[in-house]
Design a protein around this motif. Sequence first.
Motif, PDB file in Angstrom:
ATOM      1  N   LYS A 166       0.835  -1.208   0.000  1.00 29.89           N
ATOM      2  CA  LYS A 166       0.000   0.000   0.000  1.00 29.89           C
ATOM      3  C   LYS A 166       0.868   1.257   0.000  1.00 29.89           C
ATOM      4  O   LYS A 166       0.605   2.203  -0.742  1.00 29.89           O
ATOM      5  N   ILE A 167       1.903   1.268   0.814  1.00 31.95           N
ATOM      6  CA  ILE A 167       2.804   2.421   0.863  1.00 31.95           C
ATOM      7  C   ILE A 167       3.482   2.611  -0.490  1.00 31.95           C
ATOM      8  O   ILE A 167       3.597   3.736  -0.997  1.00 31.95           O
ATOM      9  N   LEU A 168       3.936   1.516  -1.091  1.00 30.64           N
ATOM     10  CA  LEU A 168       4.570   1.612  -2.404  1.00 30.64           C
ATOM     11  C   LEU A 168       3.594   2.135  -3.457  1.00 30.64           C
ATOM     12  O   LEU A 168       3.973   2.936  -4.320  1.00 30.64           O
ATOM     13  N   SER A 169       2.342   1.690  -3.393  1.00 31.76           N
ATOM     14  CA  SER A 169       1.367   2.142  -4.398  1.00 31.76           C
ATOM     15  C   SER A 169       1.144   3.650  -4.302  1.00 31.76           C
ATOM     16  O   SER A 169       0.895   4.305  -5.315  1.00 31.76           O
ATOM     17  N   PHE A 194       3.837  -0.502  -8.017  1.00 28.89           N
ATOM     18  CA  PHE A 194       2.838  -1.543  -7.763  1.00 28.89           C
ATOM     19  C   PHE A 194       3.480  -2.921  -7.865  1.00 28.89           C
ATOM     20  O   PHE A 194       4.210  -3.204  -8.814  1.00 28.89           O
ATOM     21  N   CYS A 195       3.187  -3.753  -6.888  1.00 30.39           N
ATOM     22  CA  CYS A 195       3.731  -5.106  -6.888  1.00 30.39           C
ATOM     23  C   CYS A 195       2.760  -6.052  -7.594  1.00 30.39           C
ATOM     24  O   CYS A 195       1.593  -5.717  -7.815  1.00 30.39           O
ATOM     25  N   GLU A 196       3.250  -7.228  -7.897  1.00 31.42           N
ATOM     26  CA  GLU A 196       2.421  -8.258  -8.521  1.00 31.42           C
ATOM     27  C   GLU A 196       1.482  -8.891  -7.498  1.00 31.42           C
ATOM     28  O   GLU A 196       0.343  -9.221  -7.796  1.00 31.42           O
ATOM     29  N   TYR A 197       1.992  -9.044  -6.266  1.00 25.56           N
ATOM     30  CA  TYR A 197       1.254  -9.773  -5.238  1.00 25.56           C
ATOM     31  C   TYR A 197       1.762  -9.344  -3.866  1.00 25.56           C
ATOM     32  O   TYR A 197       2.947  -9.055  -3.701  1.00 25.56           O
ATOM     33  N   ALA A 198       0.859  -9.295  -2.906  1.00 24.26           N
ATOM     34  CA  ALA A 198       1.241  -9.036  -1.514  1.00 24.26           C
ATOM     35  C   ALA A 198       0.354  -9.869  -0.601  1.00 24.26           C
ATOM     36  O   ALA A 198      -0.829 -10.068  -0.873  1.00 24.26           O
ATOM     37  N   PHE A 215       4.872 -11.253   2.501  1.00 19.31           N
ATOM     38  CA  PHE A 215       5.728 -10.990   1.345  1.00 19.31           C
ATOM     39  C   PHE A 215       5.113  -9.980   0.382  1.00 19.31           C
ATOM     40  O   PHE A 215       3.891  -9.818   0.331  1.00 19.31           O
ATOM     41  N   VAL A 216       5.988  -9.356  -0.418  1.00 23.71           N
ATOM     42  CA  VAL A 216       5.585  -8.662  -1.642  1.00 23.71           C
ATOM     43  C   VAL A 216       6.399  -9.266  -2.782  1.00 23.71           C
ATOM     44  O   VAL A 216       7.555  -9.670  -2.589  1.00 23.71           O
TER      45      VAL A 216
END
Length: 194
Positions: free
Chosen positions: A70-73, A78-82, A86-87
């Motif tokens: 969420k912080i990264l977004s 944006f990650c593939e999966y969290a 893990f992210v």
Amino acid sequence: SPSYLILQSLDRLNAYLSDGDNERLSYLAQRVKLLKNRLVEAGYTLYGNEPTKITLATKECGYTGTDFAKILSEKGVFCEYADPDFVVFMLTDEIGEEGLFRLEKALLSMPKMSAIPTNRVTVHRPERVMSIRDAMLSPCERVATANALGRILAQPSVSCPPAVPIAFCGEKIDEKVISTFDYYGINELTVVKE
């Protein structure tokens, strides 16, 4: 039948690989390797060894995986999966230098906090009471996970396919299974009608 989008992406991949332009992919793998080294030097713990995939264990940095994502977004990454632990980032050469730089900058700028104790769930095999086929073809209903104790799972329930199932169709849902579904944020299940 398979998704036509998946089939189209496989056709594009085959064309990409047959053009002999493996230099782009090799370059990406080298860049990701350098990024992984920088992340390890910065105190991250990484899992897996796929050349273009990054899996970070975030609790050691003081974040759940979902909070980290969420912080990264909010930073436009944006990650593939969290999940709670893990992210995962799955990178292609389409990300380009700018995208890799933005990813690296965002990850390296995350402040480290006190580690969150890791209480990962353990593998548990519930009792099989029905074949997978019979369970999937039986009349079924959706119920809250908390109300599924003693019921028989009718449909797969995984947080990110393909994933290791918490329980297989036809298995009786017990307390350990419910606890694991709760841990991964799975709030509803499809069960065989009683």
